[in-house]
Every structure is written in structure tokens, then in C-alpha cells.
Design an enzyme around this catalytic site. Structure first.
Site, short mmCIF file in Angstrom:
data_model
loop_
_atom_site.label_atom_id
_atom_site.label_comp_id
_atom_site.label_asym_id
_atom_site.label_seq_id
_atom_site.Cartn_x
_atom_site.Cartn_y
_atom_site.Cartn_z
N LYS A 178 0.83 -1.21 0.00
CA LYS A 178 0.00 0.00 0.00
C LYS A 178 0.87 1.26 0.00
CE LYS A 178 -2.85 2.70 3.20
NZ LYS A 178 -1.81 3.71 3.52
N ILE A 188 6.96 6.89 17.16
CA ILE A 188 6.61 7.61 15.93
C ILE A 188 5.30 8.38 16.14
CG2 ILE A 188 6.26 7.42 13.44
CD1 ILE A 188 8.98 6.39 14.37
N ARG A 238 -4.63 10.84 2.83
CA ARG A 238 -3.39 11.52 3.18
C ARG A 238 -2.33 11.41 2.08
NH1 ARG A 238 -1.38 14.19 7.10
NH2 ARG A 238 0.86 14.41 7.26
N ILE A 279 3.59 18.80 7.62
CA ILE A 279 4.25 18.72 6.32
C ILE A 279 5.34 19.78 6.20
CG2 ILE A 279 2.24 17.67 5.20
CD1 ILE A 279 1.73 20.43 3.90
N ASP A 280 5.85 20.24 7.33
CA ASP A 280 6.87 21.29 7.27
C ASP A 280 8.14 20.82 6.56
OD1 ASP A 280 7.05 19.64 9.64
OD2 ASP A 280 8.67 20.95 10.32
N GLN A 281 8.50 19.54 6.70
CA GLN A 281 9.72 19.05 6.04
C GLN A 281 9.52 18.96 4.53
OE1 GLN A 281 12.74 18.53 7.89
NE2 GLN A 281 11.34 19.72 9.16
N ASP A 326 -5.74 9.02 8.27
CA ASP A 326 -6.02 8.55 9.61
C ASP A 326 -5.65 9.56 10.67
OD1 ASP A 326 -7.00 6.05 8.90
OD2 ASP A 326 -4.99 5.23 8.69
#
Length: 422
Positions: A22, A329, A92, A123-125, A116
């Protein structure tokens, strides 16, 4: 809306074949728009995310045909389109269109991603990488607007502040057609990154270092697919069925596996006392005897995958003593816990640590799959439980697990999908 009904307590046996990954598929499909020729992906899993991405491609005048396990994508008539739609919000991985469209058109408008709810995933990176390549980034009413300079994106040296699979993939997609060399340090090392790099290199890209913590890219002026690309097996699906086999199996063969992608997971199964024969591309799991509680600590690859802590949790309930899950994580990835309590589990959350004690018997209940892996956890708990388990919000499971009902029925499980109104 559908729900899943499971009549648990049945011992399972036989064999099951793992589908394509996936987490590769949801990157490879957006990456297809970088090709100037039609693309053929094989080993594509039958999951809802694939159909959602095909719908997004259609908005861009990109045709796609999904037949068997083959997905044909023709981007030759692609039209630049803003993508702030509801489809983007619900998926996402659709944020990979940011990097792909920036690489193809030098411009993108993409709605902020959904997916999820398992805690913050900023998403700053991604944005840091795009800006380093020369793009201007703005937020307009919840949509990210990206614009490359007039002369195009240019290679850059990028150091990610944190290891991020999403940022690594998105920056690769943007940098692969940028002028000059791009060096990205502290990148994710997941097998899905290697799969993407292989796919793009076969289109004419020059990407080196995938699978290490430094990736080097020489920008290509044109990408064109000439050969079919076979997606790697899904290690998370594989781990889920290995957990099912260990918890409820009377001997199950799990086929189409790359065992080295599961090293940390298999080590924990062995530590628990699960007996397996690991073959070249399959694993046979023997019926479990006495199991021992272990501590699971998730980490970026090659550490224990966050996506596998929930599917393993019901097996931990069969072990003697106390087991513990520490998710470094996504520490807030605990939405399965209150649902398991409804089934009689001895489980609690303390300071973001999940503590699990031995449970002699789970009982069927009505529970909600709040996200993909929580749903997999509840599915396994339902297979183990006495009586009937009803799982609502089952779309979350179908988003991530290839033909899951058919596969479970093939092992002898009493499981079916029914309309929520029934």
C-alpha cells in the site's frame, strides 16, 4: 457504509498471498504523472486508496484502467488541475501530488491532506524541501500553492530535521526533474523508498542511495516509462497475517513475502516464542504454544514499524505476564485500546505507553475501526473472541488491506461484510 461481522473462535489454516505494498502504491500512482508515456504497474493491491487515486487522476485528464492486479495509467493527455477537492482531504497520501505536479508542471495547488487521525503529522519538512529546490510555497484557504521559478526547480542540498517517509518521497518527486544535483540527507530508508527509486530510475531518472540515509539525484529533462513495474509485497499486510497465524492458526503459510523487510517484526515474534519456517519468499507459522510478553518500541525503518504495533497487540494478550508497546513515531496511536476494552482485554495506556496483560478469553462486541491499523487489530481480536464481533467504520480496513474478507475466508474464518443498515 458497510460493517464487518466476525464469528470468532475458529482455528484457521491454509495459505494466504500478500498483495503489493500500500505505502508504495500510493506514491507510485502520483509519480506516474511524471512519465511522458503510459505506465503499467503490476501487483497492485485491491484497496480503496487505489480507486481514490484513480479518481484524482481522472480530474487531471489522466486515464487509468485497473484489471486483475495490473493498473495502466496514461498521462499523455494530462491537464494541469488544482486539486483542493474532498478526495484530497480524505486521503493523506494524495499529498504526493504536490511533489509530482511541481516536478511535472512547476506549479501545484493541493488541498491539505487528510487520512487517519493518529496524531500530528506536519508537512513542514516537505515544504522545506520544496523551498530549497526554489519553489515558492503559500497556504491559500487550506490549500498549498506551489510555484517553481521561471527557469524551473534547481538542485539543492537538503537536510531533513526528522526522518519522514512522506517528505522523502515528495522531495524525490520534485527533485527528479530539477536542474542539477540534489542531495537529501537524513532521509527515510523504508523499502517503499527503494521501490519508488527503482520505478523512477526505470523511467530514466538517476537516483542513488535509496535505502541509505543519503539520497543523490541528478535531474533528468524527461522521464518515460518503457517497462512494467512490479510493486514490492506489503510488509504491513504480511505482518498482520503473521500475527493472525500465530494467534489463531493451526499452521498457516504466508506467501509473497520479503523476509528482510520484516526483520525487526520477526525478531519480536521469535522472542515471544512463535515458531516459524522462513523460506525464500514465504513464511510458515506453526500453531503457537506458550508465549512470552515482550516490549515493542517502534522506530523508523529498519526498526519496528509503527503500523505493526496494533496488529500485533491481540497476540500480545495471549502471552504470559505483561507486554508493553512504546510508539516513538505516533505516541497517540491508541484508538484501538478503548475498543479492545469492550471485548474484555486487560489493556491500559499510561504516559503514552500501552500496557497489556494476559487475557484468557476475549468476547465479541461492537467496536469501531477508527483507522486502518486499529481496524486490523480489532479484526484479529474478533477472530480470537468467542461470539460475534461487529466492526463499524470498516472502510478504514478496506483502505489498506487487499481483498481482506476473501483472504480470511480462504483460511477458514467466518467473516463477512454487510450493509450497515442490516
Amino acid at each position: 457504509m458497510e460493517k464487518m461481522l466476525i464469528h470468532g473462535g475458529k482455528r484457521l489454516s491454509g495459505e494466504v498471498t500478500i498483495g503489493g505494498a500500500k505505502n508504495s502504491t500510493v506514491a507510485l500512482i502520483p509519480a506516474a504523472i511524471l512519465s511522458r508515456t503510459p505506465v503499467l504497474l503490476t501487483g497492485v493491491p485491491h484497496i480503496q486508496d487505489v480507486y481514490n487515486l484513480m479518481s484524482i487522476l481522472a480530474e487531471m485528464n489522466v486515464t487509468s484502467d485497473f484489471s486483475g492486479n495490473d493498473l495502466r495509467i496514461d498521462p499523455t493527455q494530462i491537464v494541469m488541475t488544482d486539486l483542493p477537492s474532498g478526495k484530497i482531504k480524505s486521503l493523506r497520501a494524495s499529498y504526493y501530488f504536490m511533489g509530482a505536479m511541481l516536478g511535472r508542471f512547476g506549479h501545484a495547488v493541493v488541498g491539505l491532506p487528510g487520512g487517519d487521525d493518529i496524531g500530528p503529522r506536519p508537512i513542514d519538512q516537505h515544504i522545506k524541501g520544496f523551498e530549497a529546490l526554489g519553489a515558492k510555497v503559500a497556504d491559500h484557504n487550506g490549500a498549498i500553492v506551489l510555484n517553481a521559478p521561471e527557469d524551473g526547480l534547481h538542485g539543492a542540498h537538503i537536510f531533513l530535521d526528522m526522518v519522514s517517509v512522506g517528505a522523502t518521497i515528495n522531495i524525490i518527486l520534485a527533485a527528479v526533474t530539477a536542474h542539477g544535483q540534489t542531495v537529501i540527507e537524513n532521509v527515510a530508508r523504508e523499502p517503499e523508498i527503494i521501490d519508488l527509486a527503482t520505478y523512477l530510475n526505470n523511467m530514466g531518472a538517476t537516483i542513488r542511495g535509496a535505502g541509505t540515509d543519503v539520497i543523490r539525484i541528478e535531474g533528468a529533462s524527461r522521464l518515460a516509462a518503457n517497462n512494467a513495474h512490479t510493486i514490492i509485497p506489503d510488509r504491513i499486510e504480511a505482518g498482520t497475517y503473521l500475527s493472525i497465524a500465530a494467534a489463531q492458526g493451526d499452521g498457516i503459510l504466508v506467501k509473497n513475502i520479503i523476509a528482510e523487510h520484516l526483520d525487526s517484526f520477526l525478531a519480536k515474534l521469535e522472542e515471544m516464542g512463535v515458531v516459524m519456517d522462513v523460506g525464500e519468499d514465504s513464511i510458515f507459522v506453526y500453531p503457537s504454544g506458550e508465549l512470552h510478553g515482550v516490549t515493542i518500541k517502534t522506530a523508523p525503518y529498519p526498526g519496528f514499524a509503527t503500523d505493526l504495533q496494533q496488529p500485533l497487540t491481540p497476540l500480545l494478550m495471549k502471552a504470559d505476564g505483561e507486554a508493553m508497546v512504546i510508539d516513538t513515531i505516533y505516541p497517540k496511536r491508541t484508538r484501538h485500546v478503548p475498543e479492545l476494552l469492550k471485548m474484555g482485554a486487560n489493556i491500559r495506556v499510561e504516559d503514552d505507553h500501552i500496557k497489556i496483560r494476559h487475557c484468557d478469553q476475549l468476547t465479541g462486541a461492537t467496536v469501531a475501526a477508527e483507522e486502518i491499523r486499529a481496524g486490523a487489530c480489532l479484526m484479529l481480536a474478533g477472530l480470537m473472541a468467542q461470539g460475534e464481533t461487529t466492526i463499524t467504520k470498516v472502510d478504514n480496513i478496506l483502505r489498506g488491506y487487499d481483498r481482506v474478507v476473501m483472504k480470511l475466508q480462504g483460511l477458514g474464518a467466518d467473516v463477512q461484510l454487510v450493509d450497515s443498515a442490516s
